[in-house]
Scaffold this active site. Structure first.
Site, PDB file in Angstrom:
ATOM      1  N   ASP A 105       0.865  -1.185   0.000  1.00 29.71           N
ATOM      2  CA  ASP A 105       0.000   0.000   0.000  1.00 29.71           C
ATOM      3  C   ASP A 105       0.902   1.235   0.000  1.00 29.71           C
ATOM      4  OD1 ASP A 105      -2.350   1.482  -0.044  1.00 29.71           O
ATOM      5  OD2 ASP A 105      -2.439   1.638   2.126  1.00 29.71           O
ATOM      6  N   SER A 106       0.253   2.422  -0.050  1.00 28.63           N
ATOM      7  CA  SER A 106       1.047   3.645  -0.102  1.00 28.63           C
ATOM      8  C   SER A 106       1.740   3.956   1.226  1.00 28.63           C
ATOM      9  CB  SER A 106       0.151   4.823  -0.494  1.00 28.63           C
ATOM     10  OG  SER A 106      -0.890   4.965   0.435  1.00 28.63           O
ATOM     11  N   CYS A 143      -4.740  -2.120  -1.248  1.00 27.83           N
ATOM     12  CA  CYS A 143      -4.877  -0.730  -1.655  1.00 27.83           C
ATOM     13  C   CYS A 143      -5.981  -0.668  -2.707  1.00 27.83           C
ATOM     14  CB  CYS A 143      -3.542  -0.265  -2.245  1.00 27.83           C
ATOM     15  SG  CYS A 143      -3.626   1.328  -3.033  1.00 27.83           S
ATOM     16  N   GLU A 180      -1.882   9.710   7.781  1.00 25.07           N
ATOM     17  CA  GLU A 180      -0.415   9.643   7.646  1.00 25.07           C
ATOM     18  C   GLU A 180       0.278  10.806   8.357  1.00 25.07           C
ATOM     19  OE1 GLU A 180       1.484   7.291   6.346  1.00 25.07           O
ATOM     20  OE2 GLU A 180       0.011   6.011   5.343  1.00 25.07           O
ATOM     21  N   CYS A 234     -10.989   2.723   1.208  1.00 27.88           N
ATOM     22  CA  CYS A 234      -9.561   3.055   1.237  1.00 27.88           C
ATOM     23  C   CYS A 234      -9.048   2.430   2.521  1.00 27.88           C
ATOM     24  CB  CYS A 234      -9.348   4.564   1.250  1.00 27.88           C
ATOM     25  SG  CYS A 234      -7.641   5.030   1.629  1.00 27.88           S
ATOM     26  N   HIS A 261      -6.797   3.134   4.478  1.00 25.80           N
ATOM     27  CA  HIS A 261      -6.445   4.050   5.563  1.00 25.80           C
ATOM     28  C   HIS A 261      -7.666   4.425   6.414  1.00 25.80           C
ATOM     29  CE1 HIS A 261      -2.775   4.779   3.188  1.00 25.80           C
ATOM     30  NE2 HIS A 261      -2.275   5.401   4.242  1.00 25.80           N
TER      31      HIS A 261
HETATM   32  N1  DGL Z   1      -4.814   3.135   1.187  1.00 22.75           N
HETATM   33  C1  DGL Z   1      -4.880   3.216  -0.228  1.00 22.75           C
HETATM   34  C2  DGL Z   1      -6.237   2.850  -0.746  1.00 22.75           C
HETATM   35  O1  DGL Z   1      -6.816   1.904  -0.217  1.00 22.75           O
HETATM   36  C3  DGL Z   1      -4.218   4.456  -0.869  1.00 22.75           C
HETATM   37  C4  DGL Z   1      -4.467   5.755  -0.206  1.00 22.75           C
HETATM   38  C5  DGL Z   1      -3.623   6.912  -0.781  1.00 22.75           C
HETATM   39  O2  DGL Z   1      -2.400   6.838  -0.720  1.00 22.75           O
HETATM   40  O3  DGL Z   1      -4.225   7.882  -1.273  1.00 22.75           O
HETATM   41  O4  DGL Z   1      -6.739   3.393  -1.689  1.00 22.75           O
END
Ligand code: DGL
Length: 268
Positions: free
Chosen positions: A17-18, A80, A159, A190, A192
């Protein structure tokens, strides 16, 4: 053994993931398959993914997949939503490991519940732009009505790259159209966003929200089992990599998972 290209079942599973978002998925993978070995790649250098173009995201994911090829993983979990929506189709047949995309996998499972007729999805801008959630759910349940809402500030908040903000405003701005749509369920689209569930629940009913990580982990377990690719080992291990600032990654990760070892810096 389609997708595994004669991989050894005792090889590790890559998870990417990011940043720390994919740890919400890793946690569930560790719950359902505690004996597997994992390599988690947090691409802290390139976050947030949600504001990037499809071409930029394909290029980034290619680099991460090339890293995973050097690690001999048997499978890679796209923990992600954004890269599942933008890069998966383009890259899915080009690697020696099996790839599990989040949206396409969970849509198959959740759409089986035909009692859900109205669904909300909260996701990144890049995910919403592709309408992948709507397309994948409609393949499995053509009558479902879906609203997708982009929430561009939520990843920077998790983050901690955005620390000064008006909580009520960043919550209600994104929730108002979703609530007005009167959905039976809302997917946190997402990885996050589950970190924010306590804050989100101050402005909307907690029971509305689905964190798809558990369903995703169970889907992967079932598929590995069907393909006879579950490990024969008894002891799990997790190796963490971050593409920049491993200390910051480790600090953020503690909100969700205890990381004992120092994450390795792997520059792309
Ligand atoms: N957590 C990721 C997702 O599920 C990427 C979030 C991001 O970096 O914008 O889309």
């Amino acid at each position: 053994m389609e997708g595994f290209e004669n991989k050894n079942r005792d090889y590790a599973i890559g998870v990417m993931d990011s940043g720390v978002g994919g740890l919400t998925v890793l946690k569930q993978l560790l719950n359902v398959m505690p004996e597997e070995s994992y390599i988690y790649f947090g691409d802290t250098q390139n976050l947030p993914y949600g504001s990037k173009s499809k071409d930029e995201l394909i290029k980034i994911v290619k680099e991460i997949f090339e890293f995973f090829e050097t690690q001999n993983v048997k499978a890679v979990v796209l923990a992600c939503n954004t890269t599942s929506a933008t890069a998966y189709e383009e890259l899915k047949d080009k690697y020696s490991f099996k790839i599990y995309p989040l949206i396409q996998s969970v849509a198959k499972c959740i759409a089986k519940d035909k009692s859900i007729e109205r669904l909300g999805v909260m996701a990144t801008e890049a995910t919403v732009k592709t309408q992948t959630y709507s397309k994948e759910f409609k393949k499995n349940n053509p009558n479902i009505k879906i609203i997708e809402q982009a929430c561009p500030l939520w990843v920077p908040i998790v983050e901690k790259t955005l620390t000064q903000y008006d909580e009520k405003q960043v919550m209600t701005d994104y929730l108002k159209n979703i609530i007005a749509f009167n959905p039976q369920k809302v997917i946190l689209g997402c990885t996050h966003y589950p970190y924010l569930i306590d804050t989100i629940s101050k402005y909307a009913k907690r029971e509305l929200f689905i964190n798809p990580a558990k369903i995703f982990a169970e889907y992967i377990k079932e598929d590995l089992t069907l393909n006879e690719m579950r490990t024969t080992k008894e002891q799990s291990s997790v190796h963490y990599c971050a593409s920049s600032d491993p200390e910051h990654f480790k600090h953020n990760a503690q909100m969700f998972l205890q990381i004992e070892e120092e994450p390795e810096l792997v520059e792309l």
